[in-house]
Design a protein around this motif. Structure first.
Motif, PDB file in Angstrom:
ATOM      1  N   VAL A  35       0.864  -1.180   0.000  1.00 40.56           N
ATOM      2  CA  VAL A  35       0.000   0.000   0.000  1.00 40.56           C
ATOM      3  C   VAL A  35       0.902   1.231   0.000  1.00 40.56           C
ATOM      4  N   PHE A  36       0.684   2.095  -0.963  1.00 43.02           N
ATOM      5  CA  PHE A  36       1.576   3.241  -1.165  1.00 43.02           C
ATOM      6  C   PHE A  36       0.838   4.551  -0.935  1.00 43.02           C
ATOM      7  N   VAL A  37       1.603   5.523  -0.477  1.00 41.28           N
ATOM      8  CA  VAL A  37       1.042   6.861  -0.353  1.00 41.28           C
ATOM      9  C   VAL A  37       2.189   7.835  -0.606  1.00 41.28           C
ATOM     10  N   ASP A  38       1.896   8.998  -1.103  1.00 36.18           N
ATOM     11  CA  ASP A  38       2.937   9.987  -1.400  1.00 36.18           C
ATOM     12  C   ASP A  38       3.767  10.276  -0.159  1.00 36.18           C
ATOM     13  N   THR A  39       5.074  10.115  -0.271  1.00 36.60           N
ATOM     14  CA  THR A  39       6.075  10.415   0.755  1.00 36.60           C
ATOM     15  C   THR A  39       5.910   9.588   2.025  1.00 36.60           C
ATOM     16  N   GLY A  40       4.923   8.729   2.100  1.00 35.84           N
ATOM     17  CA  GLY A  40       4.766   7.910   3.302  1.00 35.84           C
ATOM     18  C   GLY A  40       5.498   6.589   3.142  1.00 35.84           C
ATOM     19  N   ILE A  41       5.679   5.918   4.256  1.00 40.89           N
ATOM     20  CA  ILE A  41       6.329   4.610   4.182  1.00 40.89           C
ATOM     21  C   ILE A  41       5.278   3.584   3.768  1.00 40.89           C
ATOM     22  N   PRO A  42       5.529   2.844   2.698  1.00 42.96           N
ATOM     23  CA  PRO A  42       4.539   1.856   2.276  1.00 42.96           C
ATOM     24  C   PRO A  42       4.324   0.792   3.347  1.00 42.96           C
ATOM     25  N   HIS A  43       3.102   0.304   3.393  1.00 44.15           N
ATOM     26  CA  HIS A  43       2.757  -0.797   4.283  1.00 44.15           C
ATOM     27  C   HIS A  43       2.475  -2.021   3.414  1.00 44.15           C
ATOM     28  N   TRP A  49       0.664  -6.167   3.405  1.00 44.48           N
ATOM     29  CA  TRP A  49      -0.082  -7.277   4.018  1.00 44.48           C
ATOM     30  C   TRP A  49       0.383  -8.551   3.321  1.00 44.48           C
ATOM     31  N   ASN A  50       0.973  -9.455   4.112  1.00 44.79           N
ATOM     32  CA  ASN A  50       1.544 -10.652   3.493  1.00 44.79           C
ATOM     33  C   ASN A  50       0.618 -11.857   3.611  1.00 44.79           C
ATOM     34  N   GLY A  51      -0.602 -11.647   4.035  1.00 42.74           N
ATOM     35  CA  GLY A  51      -1.543 -12.747   4.199  1.00 42.74           C
ATOM     36  C   GLY A  51      -1.828 -13.031   5.649  1.00 42.74           C
ATOM     37  N   SER A  52      -0.968 -12.555   6.525  1.00 39.92           N
ATOM     38  CA  SER A  52      -1.219 -12.800   7.942  1.00 39.92           C
ATOM     39  C   SER A  52      -0.929 -11.591   8.824  1.00 39.92           C
ATOM     40  N   ALA A  53      -0.125 -10.674   8.347  1.00 42.15           N
ATOM     41  CA  ALA A  53       0.225  -9.546   9.214  1.00 42.15           C
ATOM     42  C   ALA A  53       0.553  -8.314   8.371  1.00 42.15           C
ATOM     43  N   TRP A  54       0.386  -7.151   9.000  1.00 40.62           N
ATOM     44  CA  TRP A  54       0.783  -5.898   8.368  1.00 40.62           C
ATOM     45  C   TRP A  54       2.239  -5.597   8.696  1.00 40.62           C
ATOM     46  N   THR A  55       2.966  -5.033   7.772  1.00 39.78           N
ATOM     47  CA  THR A  55       4.353  -4.652   7.997  1.00 39.78           C
ATOM     48  C   THR A  55       4.551  -3.235   7.478  1.00 39.78           C
ATOM     49  N   VAL A  56       5.317  -2.447   8.229  1.00 38.73           N
ATOM     50  CA  VAL A  56       5.708  -1.136   7.733  1.00 38.73           C
ATOM     51  C   VAL A  56       7.017  -1.326   6.985  1.00 38.73           C
ATOM     52  N   GLU A  57       7.016  -1.089   5.687  1.00 36.15           N
ATOM     53  CA  GLU A  57       8.132  -1.512   4.839  1.00 36.15           C
ATOM     54  C   GLU A  57       9.189  -0.419   4.704  1.00 36.15           C
ATOM     55  N   SER A  58       9.764  -0.031   5.809  1.00 33.30           N
ATOM     56  CA  SER A  58      10.738   1.062   5.732  1.00 33.30           C
ATOM     57  C   SER A  58      12.072   0.594   5.156  1.00 33.30           C
ATOM     58  N   THR A  59      12.362  -0.705   5.224  1.00 33.26           N
ATOM     59  CA  THR A  59      13.625  -1.203   4.695  1.00 33.26           C
ATOM     60  C   THR A  59      13.549  -1.422   3.190  1.00 33.26           C
ATOM     61  N   VAL A  60      12.457  -2.077   2.757  1.00 35.23           N
ATOM     62  CA  VAL A  60      12.318  -2.346   1.323  1.00 35.23           C
ATOM     63  C   VAL A  60      12.270  -1.038   0.537  1.00 35.23           C
ATOM     64  N   PHE A  61      11.577  -0.067   1.109  1.00 36.80           N
ATOM     65  CA  PHE A  61      11.435   1.216   0.409  1.00 36.80           C
ATOM     66  C   PHE A  61      12.195   2.291   1.171  1.00 36.80           C
ATOM     67  N   PRO A  62      13.457   2.485   0.848  1.00 37.92           N
ATOM     68  CA  PRO A  62      14.217   3.549   1.510  1.00 37.92           C
ATOM     69  C   PRO A  62      13.625   4.915   1.182  1.00 37.92           C
ATOM     70  N   ALA A  63      13.958   5.886   2.004  1.00 36.10           N
ATOM     71  CA  ALA A  63      13.327   7.196   1.911  1.00 36.10           C
ATOM     72  C   ALA A  63      13.275   7.795   0.504  1.00 36.10           C
ATOM     73  N   PRO A  64      14.298   7.665  -0.321  1.00 40.04           N
ATOM     74  CA  PRO A  64      14.252   8.345  -1.624  1.00 40.04           C
ATOM     75  C   PRO A  64      13.223   7.766  -2.581  1.00 40.04           C
ATOM     76  N   ILE A  65      12.718   6.574  -2.356  1.00 45.13           N
ATOM     77  CA  ILE A  65      11.785   6.011  -3.342  1.00 45.13           C
ATOM     78  C   ILE A  65      10.403   5.756  -2.751  1.00 45.13           C
ATOM     79  N   ARG A  66      10.023   6.548  -1.766  1.00 47.52           N
ATOM     80  CA  ARG A  66       8.691   6.363  -1.186  1.00 47.52           C
ATOM     81  C   ARG A  66       7.659   7.155  -1.989  1.00 47.52           C
ATOM     82  N   GLY A  67       7.284   6.562  -3.094  1.00 51.18           N
ATOM     83  CA  GLY A  67       6.335   7.227  -3.987  1.00 51.18           C
ATOM     84  C   GLY A  67       4.922   6.736  -3.748  1.00 51.18           C
ATOM     85  N   GLY A  68       4.018   7.348  -4.447  1.00 52.29           N
ATOM     86  CA  GLY A  68       2.606   7.084  -4.205  1.00 52.29           C
ATOM     87  C   GLY A  68       1.960   6.122  -5.174  1.00 52.29           C
TER      88      GLY A  68
END
Lengths: 233, 487
Positions: free
Chosen positions: B114-122, B124-143
């Motif tokens: 789930v993406f949002v402009d300038t936000g950290i994507p979240h 859902w892997n089928g069982s839990a929500w994760t805040v994906e700050s590692t997969v999406f480093p700050a420079p590529i947090r697009g919407g």
């Protein structure tokens, strides 16, 4: 639909409160005419065509005013009299006023007709009456009892034109309705449909002549003119 | 004059660019909560019914299917942010995203991001929500994001908003490298004709990344080897998008909504070239009105859903002002199309305030987000909304518009169990008859449920009439055709 109570002559959807005796108010007549012309929701058409509809009604007034039968009616002038009348009784008692009257004379019994307040009864005599005789039979029964009913000649002068749709004129409802339908049709696109206009024309003049003939009692006092076909003037 | 029967059938749908007195008689002036099917019948659209387990009155604005019977949705939090929740379990994560933010969903490797402009994507892997700050480093947090050839593409991040980050093949890892399966970043700034920004991504024909900007759209041809990714140089579309969530795959086409209409990117009939076509010219006046009433760019983006069950592309547009929740109400265009048909049936409907804010379809299930109502199924049998079907024809003149007609009868063929009402207006839109079926009440004295052709008195005089069908009942309704007898 409001059904007129009592022995009101025509079962139109006219409330007795908006009628005068046996004559209905113009707006109700227009409503009936538009309904009969095929518009169930008359309000829309009346709002659109109010002036042409009132003009059509005034054309009927013109036709009545210049009709020979009507002009003859105006000759039946006599002094007012006073009579005692009883509801639903066609025998009235003349108290004063008359010098003598023959059969088949049209007259008006004031304030004993239908409606609220009571309108007039428009009728004619069935028997002759001479001074000293007490009772006189008329063709129509009064609707209410009145010991001091004014009896007047039926029409003393020509009929005034309609100025507003809330007015009454002493012209038979059926004549007005058929007349409005006819003149309204003539003036509109119906000219391109001669059969409809012709049909309506016959109906209108039949009503007009029948009504005036009845008032003049053509059937009673004259030989029946078998050439009369309705539109005879 | 003889009476004559004038039949009206095979309706086409909404026409919003012609005057009601001058449009084709098979078009509709109003087609609210209704659609015209391929046979030209006017059908009532389904309403919505709250999903079991969702509290009535929940303010839900976003939804996306994760899989069969699993829906992820965005609900307003107590602090005015977005809570992402999985349905039916109810597992939730409170994001820090502002309510109304334009979010995007993209499934990749079994995980819904789930993406949002300038936000950290979240995710859902089928069982839990994760805040994906590692997969999406700050420079590529697009919407916005899309998934193409086993890679995840993300865009819409600063500073230029023209860069696209592409992950490694088969991994949620955006590390850039020179190997064939490595990730990459490329900038389309030099390929654009103006100062623009990426507003949405889509996948076209499985191997092309469609990059939607505000004013134009480019296609990138993807390849298993990242080094072979290339701009499709002979095809660029001078049409941008107004919302990343309007980009939907419809058949082999890619539908999207722009500032001036609804379009499709598709392969042309010759099979060699691509083409972009516009569908919405017939409703463009209404469309422009809706665009004008939309909130400013950046929030409350329009959304769309493709419902292949019924063949509808619903475009839901946020409109500023009452009577909506959060001072936004949702207008809905319903575009009925059979995308792969040889003679495509195209028909439009428009509901000014439809309630639906978002929709998602998966394997026969259509779910919709209805602000202040909740997460719902589209449902015709047990719908609980009070949405109203209203379809009004053009002015029907029965010959010369200059001649008054004496109407006599109205005949109607309809099926379905929703009660409805037939109204008639004259050429000046004055109401002639509020309920033509009034003299044919059913058992409870209300509107009729027709099961046979109806022959009704229709005593009016007018130059032309407009017929309106209204239904506020649950159930289905299909107006097949009708006829007017006039003199």
């Amino acid at each position: 639909m409001v059904v007129a109570t009592g022995n009101r002559p025509y079962p139109f959807n006219v409330d007795v409160a908006t009628s005068s005796g046996e004559f209905s108010r113009l707006d109700k007549l227009i409503e009936d005419a538009v309904n009969e012309a095929g518009e169930k929701n008359s309000a829309v058409l009346i709002a659109k065509y109010q002036n042409p509809l009132v003009n059509a009604a005034n054309k009927v007034v013109d036709d009545v005013n210049r009709h020979p039968y009507f002009l003859q009616l105006l000759e039946f002038q006599f002094d007012d009299g006073i009579a005692s009348v009883t509801a639903d009784d066609t025998t009235i008692t003349i108290l004063s006023g008359f010098g003598g009257i023959g059969p088949y004379v049209p007259l008006r019994l004031q304030g004993v007709g239908y409606g609220s307040p009571p309108g007039d009864i428009f009728t004619f005599t069935l028997t002759s009456w001479i001074n000293g005789q007490s009772t006189l039979r008329v063709a129509d029964a009064p609707h209410v009892t009145n010991a001091n009913c004014v009896v007047r000649p039926l029409y003393r002068g020509r009929i005034a034109r309609y100025i507003a749709t809330t007015e009454f004129r002493e012209i038979g409802d059926r004549v007005m309705i058929e007349g409005i339908k006819y003149f309204w049709a003539v003036d509109r696109d119906m000219v391109s449909r001669p059969p409809n206009v012709q049909k309506q024309r016959v109906q209108y003049y039949t009503e007009l002549n029948t009504w005036l003939g009845q008032l003049r009692n053509v059937m009673g006092i004259l030989e029946i003119d078998h050439d009369q076909r309705g539109s005879d003037y | 004059m003889p009476e004559k029967l004038y039949p009206y059938a095979r309706f086409v749908g909404l026409d919003a660019i012609a005057d009601r007195r001058q449009m084709g008689e098979r078009f509709l002036e109003i087609c609210e909560h209704a659609f015209v099917d391929l046979r030209g019948q006017i059908n009532k659209l389904p309403g919505h019914k709250l999903k079991s387990g969702i509290a009535a009155g929940t303010n839900i604005l976003y939804c996306e299917h994760y899989g069969k019977d699993v829906v992820l949705y965005g609900q307003k939090s107590g602090t005015g942010g977005i809570v992402l929740i999985q349905y039916p379990a109810g597992t939730a994560v409170d994001t820090t995203w502002g309510w109304g933010s334009a979010i995007d969903w993209c499934q990749y490797l079994g995980t819904e991001y789930v993406f949002v402009d300038t936000g950290i994507p979240h995710s859902w892997n089928g069982s839990a929500w994760t805040v994906e700050s590692t997969v999406f480093p700050a420079p590529i947090r697009g919407g916005c994001a899309a998934n193409v050839l086993a890679r995840l593409a993300v865009s819409g991040y600063g500073p230029d908003y023209t860069e696209i980050a592409v992950s490694k093949a088969g991994a949620a890892d955006f590390t850039v490298g020179s190997g064939a399966g490595d990730g990459a970043r490329f900038d389309i700034r030099d390929d654009l004709t103006g100062k623009d920004r990426v507003r949405g991504l889509g996948t076209f024909e499985g191997n092309k990344l469609a990059i939607f900007c505000g004013n134009e759209t480019l296609l990138y041809v993807a390849d298993p080897d990242i080094n072979n990714w290339a701009l499709l140089r002979d095809f660029r579309v001078p049409i941008g998008t107004i919302g990343k969530r309007t980009i939907k795959r419809v058949g082999n086409d890619l539908f999207f909504a722009s500032r001036f209409g609804v379009h499709s990117l598709r392969r042309s009939v010759n099979g060699i070239t691509l083409e972009a076509i516009t569908f919405s010219r017939v409703v463009q006046d209404l469309y422009f009105q809706c665009i004008k009433r939309m909130p400013p760019f950046g929030q409350w983006e329009p959304r769309a859903v493709w419902d292949p069950n019924k063949g509808h592309y619903h475009l839901m547009m946020p409109q500023l002002g009452p009577p909506g929740v959060d001072n936004i109400y949702w207008a809905r265009f319903t575009f009925t199309i059979e995308p792969s048909g040889r003679q495509p049936h195209l028909s439009w409907g428009f509901t000014p305030s439809a309630g639906w804010a978002d929709g998602t379809y998966f394997d026969g299930d259509m779910s919709v987000a209805v602000p202040s109502v909740g997460l719902c199924d589209d449902d015709m049998r047990y719908e609980t909304d009070t949405s109203r079907m209203r379809a009004r024809t053009a002015v029907l003149y029965q010959g010369s518009p200059q001649r008054e007609k004496n109407y006599k009868r109205f005949m109607l063929r309809a099926s379905g169990d929703a009660k409805f009402r037939v109204r008639a207006y004259n050429q000046d839109l004055e109401l002639l008859d509020d309920d033509l079926l009034a003299s044919y009440p059913d058992n409870d004295g209300s509107l009729l449920t027709p099961e046979r052709p109806l022959d009704l008195p229709f005593e009016h005089r007018a130059y032309g009439v407009q017929i309106e069908f209204v239904s506020e009942d649950i159930g289905d309704l299909r107006i097949m055709d009708f006829a007017i007898v006039a003199e």
